[in-house]
Design an enzyme around this catalytic site. Structure first.
Site, PDB file in Angstrom:
ATOM      1  N   ILE A   1       4.512  67.601  24.797  1.00 12.01           N
ATOM      2  CA  ILE A   1       4.086  66.452  25.571  1.00 12.01           C
ATOM      3  C   ILE A   1       2.615  66.395  25.598  1.00 12.01           C
ATOM      4  O   ILE A   1       1.820  67.230  25.894  1.00 12.01           O
ATOM      5  CB  ILE A   1       4.386  66.892  27.229  1.00 12.01           C
ATOM      6  N   PRO A   2       2.369  65.254  24.776  1.00  9.21           N
ATOM      7  CA  PRO A   2       0.853  65.272  24.174  1.00  9.21           C
ATOM      8  C   PRO A   2      -0.218  64.984  25.409  1.00  9.21           C
ATOM      9  O   PRO A   2      -0.824  63.760  25.189  1.00  9.21           O
ATOM     10  CB  PRO A   2       0.831  64.329  23.006  1.00  9.21           C
ATOM     11  N   CYS A   3      -0.577  65.702  26.329  1.00  8.69           N
ATOM     12  CA  CYS A   3      -1.418  65.256  27.361  1.00  8.69           C
ATOM     13  C   CYS A   3      -2.911  65.478  26.921  1.00  8.69           C
ATOM     14  O   CYS A   3      -3.865  64.802  27.419  1.00  8.69           O
ATOM     15  CB  CYS A   3      -1.444  66.594  28.458  1.00  8.69           C
ATOM     16  N   HIS A   4      -2.912  65.771  25.649  1.00  3.85           N
ATOM     17  CA  HIS A   4      -4.482  65.599  24.965  1.00  3.85           C
ATOM     18  C   HIS A   4      -4.759  64.534  24.776  1.00  3.85           C
ATOM     19  O   HIS A   4      -5.956  63.962  24.348  1.00  3.85           O
ATOM     20  CB  HIS A   4      -4.565  66.679  23.854  1.00  3.85           C
ATOM     21  N   ARG A   5      -3.893  63.284  24.715  1.00  5.59           N
ATOM     22  CA  ARG A   5      -3.982  62.073  24.247  1.00  5.59           C
ATOM     23  C   ARG A   5      -4.453  61.248  25.737  1.00  5.59           C
ATOM     24  O   ARG A   5      -4.761  60.181  25.330  1.00  5.59           O
ATOM     25  CB  ARG A   5      -2.981  61.368  23.699  1.00  5.59           C
TER      26      ARG A   5
END
Length: 276
Positions: free
Chosen positions: A241-245
């Site tokens: 889940i790409p929360c870094h984006r």
């Protein structure tokens, strides 16, 4: 009473008696608003509907009772569920395991984990038979393993590099630019609102970013920016889940559970069109 005060009062009513059936018309009447207007106002301020909020409060009461050692069936009925089947319909997204198992600190649950070196540091992946339940990035293997065991102190947790080798290879291959983003099955606990945020994060194209405000708007909750940030911070499966984006409106990084340098590295590589 202002719109915000109406919503705050309704939240207090639901929290005080989560076991009751709080219909939209009854809640709206108690705060002096029309049902249609109240539904829209509540969702705008809270980020989820009154029904979803009440559901989260009921589940919260059950989890609190189970942690204290209460029996499962009384806890279910005390929280307002008419039968155990009504709760078990929600088990997948709310617990990640059955309520009885959760009550026992994960007793009987089997979780395998593996730790490997990655371009971002040490990478821990843990999974149940249903899917990946945790991905962590860190510097110390012992610290990551300790955090995993704290969530389910009585679960059967064992290191098993062999059984998770395919999943770990898929994630490492992605990080090293050798394959697309792995679409691995997940088994994570979350509220309805968290799932809404996480699904939106997974829809952000590779190489692009969104602000917390933009994510809130995209899920139909434009005033829930802080709640979106909390959902990002509580993401249990880094990268999948790409929360870094998600960044701040002014373009600054904001927070990242695994460290701002890692977030900056991920975003820089993705923006350039290359994998980490």
């Amino acid at each position: 009473m202002t719109s915000l005060e109406q919503v705050q009062t309704a939240c207090d009513i639901i929290r005080a008696h989560p076991e009751e059936r709080h219909t939209l018309s009854r809640l709206a009447g108690r705060v002096g608003a029309s049902p249609f207007h109240f539904q829209r106002t509540f969702t705008r301020f809270v980020g989820i509907s009154p029904h979803a909020f009440a559901e989260a409060c009921r589940l919260g009461r059950i989890k609190s009772a189970l942690r204290k050692g209460d029996r499962v069936t009384p806890a279910i009925y005390d929280a307002g569920y008419g039968s155990s089947s009504r709760l078990y319909e929600r088990v997948g997204s709310a617990f990640g395991m059955t309520p009885a198992t959760y009550r026992r600190g994960g007793l009987g649950a089997k979780i395998d984990f593996s730790i490997a070196e990655s371009p971002l540091g040490r990478l821990l992946m843990a999974a149940t038979a249903r899917g990946v339940c945790r991905v962590m990035i860190g510097d110390a293997d012992t610290a990551m393993e300790k955090e995993l065991r704290q969530e389910y102190p009585r679960a059967e947790i064992r290191r098993n590099d062999r059984i998770l080798s395919a999943q770990v290879r898929a994630l490492l291959s992605y990080l090293r630019g050798r394959s697309p983003h792995p679409d691995l099955p997940l088994d994570v606990r979350a509220t309805a609102f968290q799932w809404r945020v996480w699904r939106q994060l997974r829809a952000i194209p590779y190489g692009e970013t969104r602000s917390y405000k933009e994510v809130a708007e995209e899920i139909g909750a434009p005033t829930a920016t802080r709640a979106v940030a909390r959902a990002c911070a509580t993401n249990p499966v880094a990268l999948l889940i790409p929360c870094h984006r998600v960044i701040r409106t002014d373009g600054s990084m904001g927070g990242y559970r695994w460290g701002i340098p890692r977030k900056e590295k991920l975003l820089a590589q993705e923006k350039s069109g290359r994998r980490v």
